[in-house]
Write an enzyme that holds these catalytic residues in place. Structure first.
Site, PDB file in Angstrom:
ATOM      1  N   GLY A 129       0.749  -1.204  -0.013  1.00 30.76           N
ATOM      2  CA  GLY A 129       0.012  -0.193   0.077  1.00 30.76           C
ATOM      3  C   GLY A 129       0.844   1.152   0.028  1.00 30.76           C
TER       4      GLY A 129
ATOM      5  N   ARG B  99       3.195  -1.505  -5.715  1.00 31.93           N
ATOM      6  CA  ARG B  99       3.320   0.009  -6.287  1.00 31.93           C
ATOM      7  C   ARG B  99       4.766   0.551  -6.226  1.00 31.93           C
ATOM      8  NH1 ARG B  99      -1.187   2.911  -7.927  1.00 31.93           N
ATOM      9  NH2 ARG B  99      -2.432   1.446  -6.163  1.00 31.93           N
TER      10      ARG B  99
ATOM     11  N   ARG C  44      -5.665   2.256 -16.255  1.00 37.34           N
ATOM     12  CA  ARG C  44      -5.747   2.978 -14.925  1.00 37.34           C
ATOM     13  C   ARG C  44      -6.496   4.317 -15.108  1.00 37.34           C
ATOM     14  NH1 ARG C  44      -2.525   4.669 -11.700  1.00 37.34           N
ATOM     15  NH2 ARG C  44      -3.394   3.985  -9.676  1.00 37.34           N
TER      16      ARG C  44
ATOM     17  N   CYS D  30     -12.838   1.493 -29.222  1.00 36.03           N
ATOM     18  CA  CYS D  30     -14.131   2.317 -29.625  1.00 36.03           C
ATOM     19  C   CYS D  30     -14.937   2.343 -28.121  1.00 36.03           C
ATOM     20  CB  CYS D  30     -14.652   1.222 -30.452  1.00 36.03           C
ATOM     21  SG  CYS D  30     -14.207   1.143 -31.991  1.00 36.03           S
ATOM     22  N   GLU D  31     -14.538   3.224 -27.429  1.00 37.79           N
ATOM     23  CA  GLU D  31     -15.257   3.457 -26.171  1.00 37.79           C
ATOM     24  C   GLU D  31     -14.808   5.043 -25.846  1.00 37.79           C
ATOM     25  OE1 GLU D  31     -16.759   1.505 -23.899  1.00 37.79           O
ATOM     26  OE2 GLU D  31     -16.373  -0.480 -24.693  1.00 37.79           O
TER      27      GLU D  31
HETATM   28  N1  LLP Z   1      -1.067  -7.011  -0.400  1.00 39.24           N
HETATM   29  C1  LLP Z   1      -2.304  -7.099  -0.492  1.00 39.24           C
HETATM   30  C2  LLP Z   1      -3.193  -7.958   0.118  1.00 39.24           C
HETATM   31  C3  LLP Z   1      -3.152  -6.375  -1.727  1.00 39.24           C
HETATM   32  O1  LLP Z   1      -4.418  -6.478  -1.780  1.00 39.24           O
HETATM   33  C4  LLP Z   1      -2.253  -5.381  -2.556  1.00 39.24           C
HETATM   34  C5  LLP Z   1      -2.992  -4.505  -3.507  1.00 39.24           C
HETATM   35  C6  LLP Z   1      -1.054  -5.247  -2.234  1.00 39.24           C
HETATM   36  C7  LLP Z   1      -0.499  -5.952  -1.022  1.00 39.24           C
HETATM   37  C8  LLP Z   1      -0.212  -4.526  -2.922  1.00 39.24           C
HETATM   38  O2  LLP Z   1      -0.525  -2.927  -2.865  1.00 39.24           O
HETATM   39  P1  LLP Z   1       0.361  -1.941  -3.243  1.00 39.24           P
HETATM   40  O3  LLP Z   1       1.775  -1.997  -2.477  1.00 39.24           O
HETATM   41  O4  LLP Z   1       0.931  -2.030  -4.751  1.00 39.24           O
HETATM   42  O5  LLP Z   1      -0.420  -0.711  -3.083  1.00 39.24           O
HETATM   43  N2  LLP Z   1      -5.135  -1.537  -9.578  1.00 39.24           N
HETATM   44  C9  LLP Z   1      -5.065  -0.667  -8.594  1.00 39.24           C
HETATM   45  C10 LLP Z   1      -4.429  -1.190  -7.250  1.00 39.24           C
HETATM   46  C11 LLP Z   1      -5.016  -2.504  -6.780  1.00 39.24           C
HETATM   47  C12 LLP Z   1      -4.211  -2.806  -5.667  1.00 39.24           C
HETATM   48  C13 LLP Z   1      -4.890  -4.167  -4.890  1.00 39.24           C
HETATM   49  N3  LLP Z   1      -4.166  -4.746  -3.775  1.00 39.24           N
HETATM   50  C14 LLP Z   1      -4.442   0.649  -9.170  1.00 39.24           C
HETATM   51  O6  LLP Z   1      -4.080   0.590 -10.289  1.00 39.24           O
HETATM   52  O7  LLP Z   1      -4.163   1.491  -8.135  1.00 39.24           O
END
Ligand code: LLP
Length: 403
Positions: A224, A261, A297, A327-328
């Site tokens: 996160g 991320r 995104r 096409c959107e």
């Molecule tokens: N651990 C769990 C249990 C998660 O659900 C996630 C992300 C992470 C770790 C990794 O999170 P990060 O460090 O990348 O924030 N598609 C969305 C993001 C979805 C994240 C889902 N879970 C976007 O493009 O912003």
């Protein structure tokens, strides 16, 4: 090689990843944990290319996976099974079975129903399942609602009271070993307070479990950590780690974190070529060869990604939407962004695309997925070739013949 030459060499749409940036991000975070036992498990969902996972594995990272497919990717890329975590709210029996057979570090269990399934399958396999419960601390992470997960209204995790009861259930089970505890309150977090609050709540549960002789070995703080897409103030690795460590004073646990991320977003760019400029009434569009099927995104979350026209001197800029051929009307990479007049063939870089970029791409409109290139030590190499139309219809072709 310059980005403009990479676009020529590999064609566009193209993802390029700076592996040196990936290393720097990983090492910076790992370093902050030096005083404690820790495992940084790369959230494979953010960028699942085998070469990317292999790169993190070579630095010592583990893998946080949300499907058995991701677990298999991690193994194929060389991550040690004992560094693999398997999370997710909807694991199928086959996935649980396979995870137990593979001997991964632990399964992050997200509901009572799932825990019972894991116990049953472990008993059938005559093994003891290492599990961790994903606790929902009911904290508002103050991020986009689509990527917020730590509130009771979200589908993720188990509330504190139920978790305590389930840990006791695990202790009394011959086939469950509750080795860990887990929380993840959301993604793209830029405020440290909710993380600290969540961590403190979960740490106090660990302390009360200790009193019941339930010893938690892995304290998994999820992922996160946010990054700057524009001018967001982000949490430094130092503050993040210190914030978490403060809450677990006196606990003898290995800290696990699952960044995605933070490790990959700002090491990736999406390169696309300008096809046309178009003005409809008052509105200006720059039409490019990359689209929402390549980078979802902006369309899905209205997410901002900085746009740069590569190799052009600064010229007068006016506002335009950068749109793709899909096409959107929702197919855009940027809305009302300042950009100088473009010519056919100009290359545009869409920044901060290393996380949740390629992995969320699709074949919508029978568009082949983009190629991916790694940049490391001044060299470039292809790590996924561009999909051809034959790749796209490969699983359908055999059904054309009338039987
Ligand atoms: N651990 C769990 C249990 C998660 O659900 C996630 C992300 C992470 C770790 C990794 O999170 P990060 O460090 O990348 O924030 N598609 C969305 C993001 C979805 C994240 C889902 N879970 C976007 O493009 O912003």
């Amino acid at each position: 090689m310059k980005r403009i030459d990479l676009a020529k060499k590999y064609n566009t749409p193209l993802y390029i990843y700076d592996f040196d940036h990936f290393s720097n991000q990983y090492n910076a975070l790992k370093q902050e944990f030096k005083a404690r036992k820790s495992l940084v498990a790369f959230a494979v969902k953010s960028n699942s290319n085998l070469s990317v996972i292999k790169h993190f594995a070579s630095l010592g990272a583990g893998a946080d996976c949300v499907s058995i497919g991701e677990v298999q990717r991690a193994l194929k890329a060389g991550v040690h099974p004992y560094k693999i975590i398997f999370s997710g709210v909807g694991k199928k029996d086959e996935e649980i079975t396979k995870a137990l057979q593979l001997g991964i570090l632990f399964i992050n269990v997200e509901s009572e129903g799932e825990l019972k399934r894991v116990e049953l399958i472990a008993s059938q396999l005559e093994v003891v399942a290492r599990v961790s419960l994903r606790v929902n601390p009911n904290i508002d992470p103050k991020t986009h609602p689509y990527i917020s997960t730590g509130l009771n209204e979200n589908k993720f995790g188990i509330d504190i009271d139920t978790a305590k009861r389930l840990y006791i259930f695990c202790k009394n089970s011959e086939h469950l070993d509750p080795v860990g505890i887990h929380f993840h309150i959301g993604s793209q977090l830029t405020d440290l307070e909710p993380i600290k609050e969540a961590s403190a709540i979960v740490a106090s549960l660990v302390r009360s479990l200790e009193k019941l002789d339930i010893e938690i070995k892995f304290f998994d703080v999820g992922g996160g950590l946010g990054v700057a897409y524009e001018d967001e103030k982000t949490i430094s690795a130092y503050d993040y780690v210190q914030g978490v460590l403060e809450t677990i004073k006196g606990l003898d646990v290995t800290i696990v974190c699952e960044p995605g991320r933070y490790l990959t977003a700002n090491g990736g760019e999406f390169l696309t070529t300008v096809l046309y400029e178009k003005i409809t009434g008052e509105k200006r569009f720059v039409i490019v060869d990359g689209a929402m099927n390549d980078l979802l995104r902006p369309s899905l979350y209205n997410a901002y990604h900085e746009i740069e026209v590569i190799g052009k001197e600064k010229r007068e800029e006016t506002l335009a939407d950068i749109v793709g051929p899909v096409c959107e009307s929702g197919d855009f990479l940027a809305k009302a962004t300042p950009i100088a007049l473009c010519e056919h063939g100009d290359i545009i870089a869409v920044k901060s695309s290393g996380a949740y970029g390629f992995v969320m791409s699709s074949n919508y409109n029978t568009r082949g997925k983009a190629a991916e290139v790694a940049l490391e030590n001044g060299n470039d190499r292809l790590i996924r070739r561009r999909e051809s139309v034959e790749d796209i219809w490969r699983l359908e072709e055999e059904f054309l013949d009338d039987k």
